[in-house]
Design a protein around this motif. Structure first.
Motif, mmCIF file in Angstrom:
data_model
loop_
_atom_site.group_PDB
_atom_site.id
_atom_site.type_symbol
_atom_site.label_atom_id
_atom_site.label_comp_id
_atom_site.label_asym_id
_atom_site.label_seq_id
_atom_site.Cartn_x
_atom_site.Cartn_y
_atom_site.Cartn_z
ATOM 1 N N ARG A 101 21.725 -2.615 73.514
ATOM 2 C CA ARG A 101 20.390 -2.019 73.662
ATOM 3 C C ARG A 101 19.681 -2.042 72.309
ATOM 4 N NH1 ARG A 101 23.790 1.427 76.410
ATOM 5 N NH2 ARG A 101 23.806 2.875 74.651
ATOM 6 N N GLY A 102 18.841 -3.040 72.119
ATOM 7 C CA GLY A 102 18.099 -3.168 70.879
ATOM 8 C C GLY A 102 18.848 -3.859 69.761
ATOM 9 N N ALA A 103 20.124 -4.150 69.961
ATOM 10 C CA ALA A 103 20.941 -4.749 68.905
ATOM 11 C C ALA A 103 21.823 -5.854 69.480
ATOM 12 C CB ALA A 103 21.811 -3.683 68.227
ATOM 13 N N VAL A 104 22.312 -6.701 68.590
ATOM 14 C CA VAL A 104 23.241 -7.748 68.987
ATOM 15 C C VAL A 104 24.474 -7.123 69.633
ATOM 16 C CG1 VAL A 104 24.366 -7.771 66.712
ATOM 17 C CG2 VAL A 104 24.466 -9.807 68.163
ATOM 18 N N ARG A 105 25.038 -7.785 70.618
ATOM 19 C CA ARG A 105 26.190 -7.231 71.326
ATOM 20 C C ARG A 105 27.488 -7.619 70.616
ATOM 21 N NH1 ARG A 105 25.045 -7.587 76.922
ATOM 22 N NH2 ARG A 105 24.737 -5.330 76.924
ATOM 23 N N LEU A 106 28.357 -6.635 70.457
ATOM 24 C CA LEU A 106 29.688 -6.856 69.884
ATOM 25 C C LEU A 106 30.614 -7.417 70.950
ATOM 26 C CD1 LEU A 106 31.751 -6.296 67.507
ATOM 27 C CD2 LEU A 106 32.208 -4.119 68.672
ATOM 28 N N LEU A 202 21.234 5.767 63.162
ATOM 29 C CA LEU A 202 20.263 4.926 62.465
ATOM 30 C C LEU A 202 20.856 3.554 62.173
ATOM 31 C CD1 LEU A 202 19.097 7.532 59.787
ATOM 32 C CD2 LEU A 202 18.079 7.110 62.041
ATOM 33 N N HIS A 203 19.995 2.558 62.079
ATOM 34 C CA HIS A 203 20.430 1.225 61.665
ATOM 35 C C HIS A 203 20.888 1.253 60.218
ATOM 36 C CE1 HIS A 203 19.940 -2.920 60.189
ATOM 37 N NE2 HIS A 203 20.096 -3.318 61.456
ATOM 38 N N GLY A 204 20.136 1.924 59.367
ATOM 39 C CA GLY A 204 20.514 2.088 57.968
ATOM 40 C C GLY A 204 19.887 1.092 57.017
ATOM 41 N N ASP A 205 19.612 -0.130 57.488
ATOM 42 C CA ASP A 205 18.990 -1.151 56.648
ATOM 43 C C ASP A 205 17.951 -1.909 57.467
ATOM 44 O OD1 ASP A 205 18.576 -2.643 54.311
ATOM 45 O OD2 ASP A 205 20.022 -4.175 54.912
ATOM 46 N N PHE A 206 17.152 -1.162 58.221
ATOM 47 C CA PHE A 206 16.239 -1.783 59.169
ATOM 48 C C PHE A 206 15.013 -2.342 58.461
ATOM 49 C CE2 PHE A 206 12.977 -2.167 62.353
ATOM 50 C CZ PHE A 206 13.670 -2.692 63.433
ATOM 51 N N ARG A 207 14.755 -3.611 58.702
ATOM 52 C CA ARG A 207 13.612 -4.318 58.147
ATOM 53 C C ARG A 207 13.338 -5.504 59.055
ATOM 54 N NH1 ARG A 207 18.296 -5.849 56.349
ATOM 55 N NH2 ARG A 207 18.648 -7.971 55.581
ATOM 56 N N GLN A 208 12.227 -6.180 58.831
ATOM 57 C CA GLN A 208 11.875 -7.297 59.706
ATOM 58 C C GLN A 208 12.939 -8.387 59.685
ATOM 59 O OE1 GLN A 208 7.899 -8.707 58.907
ATOM 60 N NE2 GLN A 208 7.025 -6.652 58.976
ATOM 61 N N GLY A 209 13.514 -8.655 58.531
ATOM 62 C CA GLY A 209 14.519 -9.704 58.418
ATOM 63 C C GLY A 209 15.812 -9.402 59.141
ATOM 64 N N ALA A 210 16.019 -8.157 59.562
ATOM 65 C CA ALA A 210 17.237 -7.778 60.279
ATOM 66 C C ALA A 210 17.062 -7.842 61.789
ATOM 67 C CB ALA A 210 17.673 -6.367 59.878
ATOM 68 N N GLY A 225 23.167 -6.683 61.744
ATOM 69 C CA GLY A 225 23.541 -6.231 60.411
ATOM 70 C C GLY A 225 23.321 -4.775 60.107
ATOM 71 N N PRO A 226 23.633 -3.850 61.010
ATOM 72 C CA PRO A 226 23.408 -2.438 60.687
ATOM 73 C C PRO A 226 24.355 -1.936 59.595
ATOM 74 C CG PRO A 226 24.686 -2.616 62.696
ATOM 75 C CD PRO A 226 24.277 -4.013 62.334
ATOM 76 N N GLU A 227 23.872 -0.980 58.845
ATOM 77 C CA GLU A 227 24.699 -0.197 57.922
ATOM 78 C C GLU A 227 24.574 1.243 58.401
ATOM 79 O OE1 GLU A 227 23.426 -1.046 53.928
ATOM 80 O OE2 GLU A 227 23.651 -3.216 54.205
ATOM 81 N N PRO A 228 25.200 1.570 59.536
ATOM 82 C CA PRO A 228 24.845 2.774 60.303
ATOM 83 C C PRO A 228 25.073 4.082 59.568
ATOM 84 C CG PRO A 228 26.886 1.786 61.116
ATOM 85 C CD PRO A 228 26.306 0.808 60.148
#
Length: 310
Positions: A101-106, A202-210, A225-228
């Motif tokens: 949901r909103g992120a790449v699947r593990l 939180l994602h922790g390092d959320f930016r457009q490039g992520a 690439g989260p740094e949660p």
């Protein structure tokens, strides 16, 4: 399964490791990288295709195919900001909780080797490829899906604890000429953590490039690439607020544009404007001082100038 030739790390990753605070740790990981790669390929029965370049600053990502032919991505984390095992375990836990949901699947994880098996996204195509207004719209849409309650009994670090270490480094490493700005940023951070607003994942390092292009069928853009961390949404949004900084600095009226951007982001995601301003200023100052300490003067000065606009 025959081994593919050992690829050299992308230049972006190699440059990041050159500035590692423990050069021997970085050198050891680079020496072990071919073995880590082969072990992961063999364990999951993967066929290597190619390394993603330019890639990230904290990992090597390789496009692979699983035994049944489906595409995937193999991520091998470098020991940046802690051990690769710890960072991999935290990232795997966050991705498993989001479950696509909103992120790449593990797909699977081997934290002891710093290895993650992920669904394949288009790593070379991020939100930075879009016009800024469209990129911002897609970024805020992704954040709405990511900001959920953390799992019970989680082991994620809090924003307060995470920023305490950064605040100590800033306090010790700031030059006298930036001390007033640093003191203001540290005071803002102290006030924010003393009165926490909420606690979401939180994602922790959320930016457009992520946020990368996806053809998974769920959504055209997914975060990677989260740094949660666990804390308030304004902390996550603070990194996005300074995206495309060099473009911003080259425009006329940059300071006013930066302040308007903060207001628009806060309103779009129902985040308190003053809390967002405080976290944005603190994170820019912390990053700026860190860049200066590593000899990256142009980047450091740009970040501190941005912080001063706020």
């Amino acid at each position: 399964m025959p081994s593919a030739p050992h690829p050299d790390p992308p230049q972006r990753l190699a440059r990041a490791l050159e500035g590692h605070p423990e050069p021997a740790v970085a050198a050891r990981w680079l020496a072990e990288l071919p073995e880590l790669r082969e072990r992961a390929l063999a364990h999951w029965g993967l066929t290597a295709e190619r390394v993603v370049s330019p890639g990230g600053r904290g990992s090597l990502v390789m496009l692979v195919r699983r035994a049944d032919g489906t595409p995937a991505a193999l991520k091998l984390a470098a020991p940046v900001g802690g051990t690769a095992r710890e960072a991999t375990a935290r990232e795997a836990a966050a991705l498993a909780h989001w479950d696509g949901r909103g992120a790449v699947r593990l797909l699977d994880a081997r934290p002891d080797d710093g290895a993650l098996l992920l669904e394949r996204l288009h790593g070379e195509v991020s939100l930075r490829s879009l016009a800024e207004a469209k990129a911002t719209l897609e970024a805020t849409s992704a954040l709405r899906r990511l900001w959920v309650a953390p799992p019970e009994g989680h082991a994620f670090e809090t924003v307060e604890k995470h920023t305490a270490a950064g605040a100590d480094r800033v306090r010790a490493g700031a030059d006298a000429d930036v001390r007033p700005l640093v003191d203001e940023a540290l005071a803002a951070r102290a006030a924010l953590v003393a009165d926490p607003a909420e606690a979401v994942l939180l994602h922790g390092d959320f930016r457009q490039g992520a946020v990368l292009a996806s053809d998974t069928g769920r959504t055209p853009w997914l975060a990677a690439g989260p740094e949660p961390l666990v804390g308030e949404r304004a902390y996550d949004l603070a990194r996005l607020a300074r995206d495309r900084l060099h473009d911003l600095m080259a425009s006329g009226g940059a300071a006013a544009i930066a302040r308007r951007r903060l207001g628009k982001l806060a309103d779009a995601l129902d985040v308190d404007r003053e809390r967002l301003r405080g976290w944005t200023r603190y994170r820019a100052v912390e990053s700026g001082v860190r860049h200066l300490a590593r000899g990256r003067r142009a980047e450091g000065e740009a970040l501190l100038e941005f912080a001063g606009w706020l």
